[in-house]
Design an enzyme around this catalytic site. Sequence first.
Site, PDB file in Angstrom:
ATOM      1  N   CYS A 156     103.676  31.425  43.496  1.00 29.30           N
ATOM      2  CA  CYS A 156     105.065  31.883  43.475  1.00 29.30           C
ATOM      3  C   CYS A 156     105.685  31.848  44.867  1.00 29.30           C
ATOM      4  O   CYS A 156     106.895  31.851  44.998  1.00 29.30           O
ATOM      5  CB  CYS A 156     105.175  33.270  42.848  1.00 29.30           C
ATOM      6  SG  CYS A 156     104.711  34.637  43.934  1.00 29.30           S
ATOM      7  N   THR A 197     118.704  24.800  37.256  1.00 31.73           N
ATOM      8  CA  THR A 197     118.149  23.550  36.714  1.00 31.73           C
ATOM      9  C   THR A 197     119.170  22.417  36.761  1.00 31.73           C
ATOM     10  O   THR A 197     118.860  21.318  37.215  1.00 31.73           O
ATOM     11  CB  THR A 197     117.639  23.767  35.283  1.00 31.73           C
ATOM     12  OG1 THR A 197     116.745  24.881  35.279  1.00 31.73           O
ATOM     13  CG2 THR A 197     116.905  22.549  34.771  1.00 31.73           C
ATOM     14  N   SER A 255     110.786  29.242  34.578  1.00 27.31           N
ATOM     15  CA  SER A 255     112.208  29.496  34.761  1.00 27.31           C
ATOM     16  C   SER A 255     112.671  30.326  33.578  1.00 27.31           C
ATOM     17  O   SER A 255     111.936  30.467  32.604  1.00 27.31           O
ATOM     18  CB  SER A 255     112.954  28.158  34.820  1.00 27.31           C
ATOM     19  OG  SER A 255     114.324  28.381  35.054  1.00 27.31           O
ATOM     20  N   CYS A 289      96.074  33.252  42.273  1.00 29.39           N
ATOM     21  CA  CYS A 289      97.409  32.889  42.781  1.00 29.39           C
ATOM     22  C   CYS A 289      98.213  32.120  41.728  1.00 29.39           C
ATOM     23  O   CYS A 289      97.711  31.238  41.045  1.00 29.39           O
ATOM     24  CB  CYS A 289      97.251  32.049  44.043  1.00 29.39           C
ATOM     25  SG  CYS A 289      98.820  31.511  44.738  1.00 29.39           S
ATOM     26  N   CYS A 295     102.925  41.034  45.680  1.00 30.72           N
ATOM     27  CA  CYS A 295     102.262  39.910  44.998  1.00 30.72           C
ATOM     28  C   CYS A 295     102.147  40.223  43.506  1.00 30.72           C
ATOM     29  O   CYS A 295     101.532  41.217  43.130  1.00 30.72           O
ATOM     30  CB  CYS A 295     100.883  39.656  45.590  1.00 30.72           C
ATOM     31  SG  CYS A 295      99.973  38.430  44.619  1.00 30.72           S
ATOM     32  N   ARG A 304     107.653  33.396  39.922  1.00 28.81           N
ATOM     33  CA  ARG A 304     108.030  32.335  40.863  1.00 28.81           C
ATOM     34  C   ARG A 304     109.155  32.851  41.741  1.00 28.81           C
ATOM     35  O   ARG A 304     110.077  33.523  41.248  1.00 28.81           O
ATOM     36  CB  ARG A 304     108.515  31.102  40.070  1.00 28.81           C
ATOM     37  CG  ARG A 304     108.817  29.871  40.913  1.00 28.81           C
ATOM     38  CD  ARG A 304     107.568  29.249  41.493  1.00 28.81           C
ATOM     39  NE  ARG A 304     107.824  27.977  42.166  1.00 28.81           N
ATOM     40  CZ  ARG A 304     108.033  27.856  43.483  1.00 28.81           C
ATOM     41  NH1 ARG A 304     108.050  28.927  44.258  1.00 28.81           N
ATOM     42  NH2 ARG A 304     108.237  26.671  44.022  1.00 28.81           N
ATOM     43  N   CYS A 362     104.442  35.723  49.107  1.00 28.09           N
ATOM     44  CA  CYS A 362     103.772  36.189  50.326  1.00 28.09           C
ATOM     45  C   CYS A 362     104.236  35.386  51.538  1.00 28.09           C
ATOM     46  O   CYS A 362     104.413  35.929  52.628  1.00 28.09           O
ATOM     47  CB  CYS A 362     102.258  36.127  50.169  1.00 28.09           C
ATOM     48  SG  CYS A 362     101.623  34.527  49.648  1.00 28.09           S
TER      49      CYS A 362
END
Lengths: 541, 249
Positions: free
Chosen positions: A513, A333, A49, A510, A487, A297, A516
């Site tokens: 996130c 958050t 974050s 990977c 990606c 993310r 895709c």
Amino acid sequence: MRESMEFDVVIVGAGPSGLSTAIRLKQLNADLNVCVLEKGSEVGAHILSGAVLEPRALNELFDNWQELGAPLNTPVTKDEVYLLKDGELSKELPHALVPNTMKNDGNYIVSVGNLCRWLAEQAEGLGVEIFPGFAAAEILYHDDGRVKGVATGDMGVSASGEQLATYMEGMELHAQYTVFSEGCRGHLGKQLISKFNLDTAADPQHYALGIKELWQIDPAKHQPGLVLHGAGWPLEEASGGFFLYHTDNHQVVVGLIVDLNYSNPWMSPYEEFQRLKHHPVLKQYLEGGERVSYGARAIAKGGWNALPTMTMPGALLVGCDAGTLNVAKIKGTHTAMKSGMIAAEAINKVLADTSLSIGDTFNALFNDSWLKQELYSTRNFAPAMHKFGTFWGGAFNFVDQNLLGGNMPITLHDTSLDHAQLQNIASAKKIDYPKPDGKLSFDRLSSVFLSNTNHEEDQPCHLTLADDSIPTGSNLSQFAEPAQRYCPAGVYEIVEKEAGPSLQINAQNCLHCKTCDIKDPAQNITWVTPEGTGGPNYPNM
Amino acid sequence: MKVLVGVKRVIDYNVKVRVKSDNTDVDLSNTKMAINPFCEIAVEEAIRLKEAGIATEVIAVSVGSSASQEQLRTAMALGADRAILVETEDTAEPLTVAKTFAKLMADEGAELVILGKQSIDSDNNQVGQMLAALTKRPQGTFASNVSVEAGHVAVTREIDGGLRTVKLALPAIVTTDLRLNEPRFAKLPDIMKAKRKPLETKTFADLGVEVKQHIQLDKVEAPAARQGGVKVGSVDELIQKLKDEAKVI
């Protein structure tokens, strides 16, 4: 027959919302049996974050968080907002013109990963069982359709599906209530939304991709507490914005958020971010520094209008798994934590009095909360930007947020689907991205290396295709297979073989996130959980 | 037969090691830590001996900070019966660790000590050998197979160019190599049970182990960054560059 364990409440995902749910439950009733599953190798390993934290929810969860040593070490000292005109020029927005929601007095620059590590310690201290390294792979239902719990994935299965010597069967976790807090585009949350039609009254969810790096910089350039936000260059083909925060230990975090409703299939959020760092506004701090970590993310940013029903028989959806982020503040958050706390309060009530319904109980608490007020009053922020563009949308938001306090008597809706926006390559302008210089900008693979991501090599691919022919069929001819560019980890590659082009999925890279799963124009890719502990190992992210 | 197993908390093998900017050490702030992989293999071997009815009790031992409790709990989730943490906030030298194990081996009456051949952080490869010398007991290092029979342990060792099997009289010390076994995954119910298994905390003073510093860490440096390559237009240019720039021919 799989083994099973019984709990009062099972929580899927040890992020801010899941851990807040667990903590609040134990604060309300210490006898409750609560467990949290986390797919990362440890709590915080998969958390990424910005972040500037508004401590409102944390204050409510632990009014003595300072005594307890919560990792909020860097209060925001200064807010700067820039409009980048091109690769060189910029204009700083006068403070008076900044929408109030973007001001950060009283907030802290934090690593949400470290916040979660701390929350997990508090939760364990209260008696919550936390199981890192176990992914909830499957939802379990009672015969009447009520959610019964989840099952963890099998471990030690080969790429071809055979049981290896280390094979361990997944385990069933049964609960009176299961709370899904997987974060944006949770793969179980997605199934629940569809099965229980939770989003029929909501606008489609909208997403963005956030890419972030952590830098160690020259101490002489470091100004702890300085917060920079901005929009404009280099994003021509998409909306979004950048952030650069001076945190502690002579480190800065820098990132770019790109809305995933962009239409140009040649767009590469990763490369947009790499070239952004060359702008003087950012370069002045980064130059001469060293990159420490990298990650990405997806973000659910539809807000109030896209918020699905958050309860269903036997289960609740909280945090970004539902979509509680406040896009006007670019913060999720505190709202995620609050949604978890409300969920805990609702669960505690219905466990004590079984005549109550979870839906009514949760909704009553939610509607009375500041969370509802906050999300409702900022409902027009993102749709205004989408509808009117950055300038007029920004003007609308200034009027709405600063003059009317979010009480504009209309609601703007954005009913378009992010994945359906790509135009054909025939009509799209090709984008030439500059080569990385190895100092400020880098290629994908050296970036992925810094995320510490790893997946056991011999296991089934966790990026599944409904139809194997689409990537090299319609996706290639119409959009030049955009997965190669959206990606941020270089998972998807079209390789030329004798028999023609073929898709190679480098699943080991990977970063979880979920882009895709969101952006594929054919909605052909489904992200499922890999073997537990797989994925990034983010420190301080 | 009691088995003592060493468990060291080290940086996770998936994490890219980063050196602190002042070159004093590796930066470990909020990085993922784990059981040293060779120690994990040692734990697995001990549990297999218990499952085979050979070991009666498996005791996991760590020398390190209080955070090492996490790795000891993992060892107990995998099957160790109890754990001992010898707590120290300073980095313990191999000799200190070996002295600690020697004392615990005597106190517990352990007949077999299984240790990782080395830890992936400091790569010393010394504790097992030092422990054998201190206790005057036989050692079987770099084990790829271990089998215990009446009063003896046969250890197949991985050596350059082949395998060597040695037979050691118990009590003995074994250090593990990578191919000894493939550690299992911990099960959820066992992780919960491990929280209630006994974990004893001791200090060097409790054990009467004298701590003496022999090694001083001067500095830690990252490997030199690799220079980017260049494309050459012709064979002649390559030869010329190898001659004039690289000076290798």
